[in-house]
Design an enzyme around this catalytic site. Structure first.
Site, PDB file in Angstrom:
ATOM      1  CE1 TYR A   5      10.367  39.477  95.256  1.00 49.71           C
ATOM      2  CE2 TYR A   5       9.700  41.023  93.557  1.00 49.71           C
ATOM      3  CZ  TYR A   5      10.162  40.771  94.828  1.00 49.71           C
ATOM      4  OH  TYR A   5      10.436  41.822  95.676  1.00 49.71           O
ATOM      5  CB  CYS A   6      12.784  33.578  89.175  1.00 52.58           C
ATOM      6  SG  CYS A   6      13.036  32.045  88.288  1.00 52.58           S
ATOM      7  CG  MET A   7       7.943  33.253  92.802  1.00 60.58           C
ATOM      8  SD  MET A   7       8.883  33.492  94.326  1.00 60.58           S
ATOM      9  CE  MET A   7      10.436  34.166  93.714  1.00 60.58           C
TER      10      MET A   7
END
Length: 176
Positions: free
Chosen positions: A147-149
């Site tokens: 999950y690249c936030m």
């Protein structure tokens, strides 16, 4: 010189890879928190509005949390909704905070994103549909997900720190 060009090209690609214009998400799922652009602009900074409401991104290695190693919880900067735990954060090398799973599977929604000539999966908070980043299938075990936030889409509260008003408000309305 050649190495500098390659690094610059790589950074440009990575930044573009986290930018998005997704399918009409608000028509697909009725988010409990609905606000007009004017209402969002009153509570979000310009950068937060660009990222959360216009599906923008911050430059790699520029956000506040990409290298944060404190223990705590990451909340939606738009709603105060709990999203990710530091227990699930890892160093991905991408320059954005990365997690292998959300704090609760219902905390986020995943939406097909067909922008920039790619098919990716956009991640939004389930409370308002605000853009957080993307999820990819190249993360560590046990999920294999990354999950690249965007840091600007998140609000971090270290363990033991007082909760900000937006988080308290979320908890008051949505805690069981």
């Amino acid at each position: 010189m050649r190495l500098s060009f390659i690094l610059l090209l790589s950074l440009t690609y990575m930044t573009a890879a986290c930018q998005t214009k997704s399918d009409a998400k608000d028509e697909i799922y009725p988010y409990p928190i609905q606000k007009t652009d004017e209402e969002w602009k009153k509570i979000l900074s310009d950068e937060q509005f660009y990222i959360l409401r216009q599906q923008g991104t911050e430059y790699a290695f520029s956000g506040a949390y990409w290298d944060n190693k404190q223990k705590g919880t990451y909340y939606s900067a738009a709603t105060g909704q709990p999203l990710f735990s530091s227990e699930h954060k890892y160093t991905s090398g991408t320059g954005w905070p990365s997690f292998y799973k959300p704090i609760d599977r219902n905390a986020v929604k995943e939406i097909v994103d067909r922008s920039h000539g790619m098919v990716r999966t956009e991640v939004v908070d389930s409370g308002s549909g605000s853009h957080l980043g993307h999820v990819f299938n190249d993360g560590p075990e046990p999920t294999g997900l990354r999950y690249c936030m965007n840091s600007a889409a998140l609000l971090f509260v270290a363990d033991g720190d007082e909760l900000p008003a937006i988080v308290k408000e979320w908890k008051d309305k949505h805690s069981k």
